[in-house]
Design a protein around this motif. Structure first.
Motif, PDB file in Angstrom:
ATOM      1  N   ALA A 148       0.320  -1.261  -0.546  1.00 20.67           N
ATOM      2  CA  ALA A 148       0.080   0.118  -0.021  1.00 20.67           C
ATOM      3  C   ALA A 148       0.675   1.162  -0.019  1.00 20.67           C
ATOM      4  N   GLY A 149       1.979   0.892   0.428  1.00 25.65           N
ATOM      5  CA  GLY A 149       2.958   2.692   0.308  1.00 25.65           C
ATOM      6  C   GLY A 149       3.778   2.658  -0.360  1.00 25.65           C
ATOM      7  N   GLN A 150       3.567   1.914  -1.425  1.00 28.78           N
ATOM      8  CA  GLN A 150       3.964   1.808  -2.602  1.00 28.78           C
ATOM      9  C   GLN A 150       3.595   2.298  -3.635  1.00 28.78           C
ATOM     10  N   LEU A 151       2.289   1.848  -3.577  1.00 30.01           N
ATOM     11  CA  LEU A 151       0.910   2.411  -4.503  1.00 30.01           C
ATOM     12  C   LEU A 151       0.629   3.626  -3.849  1.00 30.01           C
ATOM     13  N   MET A 152       0.901   4.231  -2.925  1.00 33.30           N
ATOM     14  CA  MET A 152       0.697   5.246  -2.424  1.00 33.30           C
ATOM     15  C   MET A 152       1.686   6.421  -2.809  1.00 33.30           C
ATOM     16  N   ALA A 153       3.068   5.955  -2.812  1.00 33.24           N
ATOM     17  CA  ALA A 153       4.350   6.773  -3.364  1.00 33.24           C
ATOM     18  C   ALA A 153       4.234   6.499  -4.673  1.00 33.24           C
ATOM     19  N   THR A 154       3.426   6.008  -5.108  1.00 33.16           N
ATOM     20  CA  THR A 154       3.425   6.530  -7.170  1.00 33.16           C
ATOM     21  C   THR A 154       2.162   6.977  -6.971  1.00 33.16           C
ATOM     22  N   HIS A 155       1.208   6.966  -6.030  1.00 33.92           N
ATOM     23  CA  HIS A 155      -0.426   7.649  -6.297  1.00 33.92           C
ATOM     24  C   HIS A 155      -0.146   9.405  -6.543  1.00 33.92           C
ATOM     25  N   LEU A 156       0.695   9.492  -5.685  1.00 37.96           N
ATOM     26  CA  LEU A 156       0.787  10.993  -4.938  1.00 37.96           C
ATOM     27  C   LEU A 156       1.891  12.119  -5.618  1.00 37.96           C
ATOM     28  N   SER A 157       3.379  11.348  -6.070  1.00 39.12           N
ATOM     29  CA  SER A 157       4.432  11.626  -7.053  1.00 39.12           C
ATOM     30  C   SER A 157       5.362  12.068  -5.976  1.00 39.12           C
ATOM     31  N   ALA A 158       5.482  12.044  -4.153  1.00 36.80           N
ATOM     32  CA  ALA A 158       5.672  12.695  -3.333  1.00 36.80           C
ATOM     33  C   ALA A 158       5.881  11.875  -2.445  1.00 36.80           C
ATOM     34  N   ILE A 159       6.569  12.387  -1.450  1.00 34.51           N
ATOM     35  CA  ILE A 159       5.829  11.816   0.416  1.00 34.51           C
ATOM     36  C   ILE A 159       6.945  12.246   1.095  1.00 34.51           C
ATOM     37  N   SER A 160       7.032  12.282   2.249  1.00 31.26           N
ATOM     38  CA  SER A 160       7.164  13.257   2.914  1.00 31.26           C
ATOM     39  C   SER A 160       7.079  12.722   4.953  1.00 31.26           C
ATOM     40  N   PRO A 161       7.499  12.732   6.143  1.00 28.07           N
ATOM     41  CA  PRO A 161       7.822  12.669   7.071  1.00 28.07           C
ATOM     42  C   PRO A 161       6.880  12.572   7.174  1.00 28.07           C
TER      43      PRO A 161
END
Length: 391
Positions: A264-277
């Protein structure tokens, strides 16, 4: 005489007694069977997921629907840990962060394609599950919850202070899924209908959630491992006394839940194209746990309903502006007051399929004849038994 009778009894084949009355067959059909109704409901849900882009294919709708499906994936993983194994985990968002950061680092820094980063994400989440679970799963109840909460914060603070994770700024420019020369950014045309990138990614997420999240977790729960989880959940001491390795059962549930969260985290990272703490705060662990408890712990349809309720209700109440979270909280309180076991608990029975009283057994109070008693005791015909007594 005794020798002949013993020899005759020795050569008589043993036969199981016939049942006193015929057992009724389990009901079948959509309206007459719980399993049939649930399968039909699941098929309708899959059809709705497929038809949704044809109803409303706006970017906002597809973004919210994709996020809701990712919440379903997360909730199914936490349901393995909390609902099946009975392990109260307040730091489940840590594995979500591990999956997002591992995929983000591999695709942006090392230039891997997203599909190649998938096995690395799974292995990293399994390793994280073992590292975190090995020392903590010997604890129980409140102590386990406090320790897992601490590990969840450790992962977030560590990501906030490392250069490889981008520090407080996080990772930006995470690419989408590419296969050969085609990527989700290209979209595709099917039957004269142009599917934009965000619709294509929605289908991809729906496919993964249905196949891996829902079906996989449901099948695991019905197997030998799932029965061991439920035994540990009901009574860990009794399960250990019956020969179940409770530590292995708990850590296996923890690792499987970590893999679900990593995907799910990999899908979310691809969906948003950006992640932060800031995307992995403690609040999100509470929301996912709320979805599992609200829907019904250990219930696959209940967890899906709970995840959709928690993820979609704030968006549906957006017109109420700053009052929406107050209304959302009131709705949660009302649901838990009237449905304390969840919206769809694991023991739920459809209203029209409520169990009726047991059917009365036939009357077998008639006195059996004496020869039949001898026949049932020795397995010999009555004439042979009487002849043996005469000798």
């Amino acid at each position: 005489m005794a020798r002949d009778l013993a020899l005759a009894l020795k050569n008589v084949p043993l036969r199981a007694p016939a049942p006193l009355f015929e057992r009724t067959r389990p009901p079948r059909g959509i309206l007459n069977s719980q399993i049939g109704f649930m399968r039909a409901l699941g098929a309708l849900a899959c059809v709705f997921v497929v038809v949704l882009p044809f109803i409303d294919a706006s970017r906002y709708t597809m973004s919210i629907a994709t996020s809701a499906l990712i919440y379903v994936m997360l909730s199914m993983g936490l349901n393995v840990v909390v609902g099946y194994a009975g392990l109260l985990d307040l730091g489940y968002i840590a594995f979500f962060a591990v999956g997002a950061y591992i995929s983000g680092i591999l695709t942006t820094t090392l230039g891997w394609p997203m599909w190649a980063a998938l096995p690395a994400t799974i292995l990293a989440c399994m390793l994280a599950g073992i590292i975190i679970g090995a020392p903590t799963l010997r604890l129980r109840s409140d102590y386990l919850a406090i320790v897992t909460l601490g590990f969840g914060e450790i992962i977030r603070i560590t990501a906030n202070n490392l250069d490889v994770t981008g520090g407080p700024s996080g990772i930006h420019g995470i690419p989408t899924w590419t296969f050969g020369g085609w990527s989700f950014d290209d979209g595709f045309t099917l039957g004269g209908i142009q599917f934009p990138p965000y619709v294509v990614f929605y289908y991809f997420v729906a496919l993964i959630v249905v196949t891996v999240g829902v079906i996989g977790a449901g099948r695991l729960a019905k197997g030998k491992m799932g029965r061991a989880w439920k035994a540990v959940r009901d009574d860990e001491d009794a399960a250990e006394a019956m020969g179940i390795n409770t530590y292995i059962a708990k850590i296996s549930a923890y690792v499987i839940g970590a893999v679900w969260a990593g995907l799910a985290g990999q899908l979310m990272a691809t969906h948003l194209s950006a992640i932060s703490p800031n995307s992995f705060q403690f609040l999100y662990s509470v929301l996912i746990l709320m979805a599992v408890v609200l829907g019904g712990m250990g219930s696959t349809p209940g967890v899906i309903i709970g995840a959709l309720f928690v993820s979609l209700t704030p968006e549906l109440l957006r017109d109420f502006a700053e009052w929406r979270y107050l209304i959302f909280g009131i709705m949660l309180i009302i649901v838990m007051l009237f449905r304390p076991a969840g919206l769809w608990p694991a023991t739920a029975v459809l209203p029209w399929l409520k169990k009726k009283g047991r059917a009365e057994a036939p009357d077998f109070m008639e006195e059996p004849a004496e020869p039949s008693v001898m026949e049932s005791a020795s397995g010999l015909p009555a004439e042979m038994a009487e002849e043996g007594e005469g000798r």
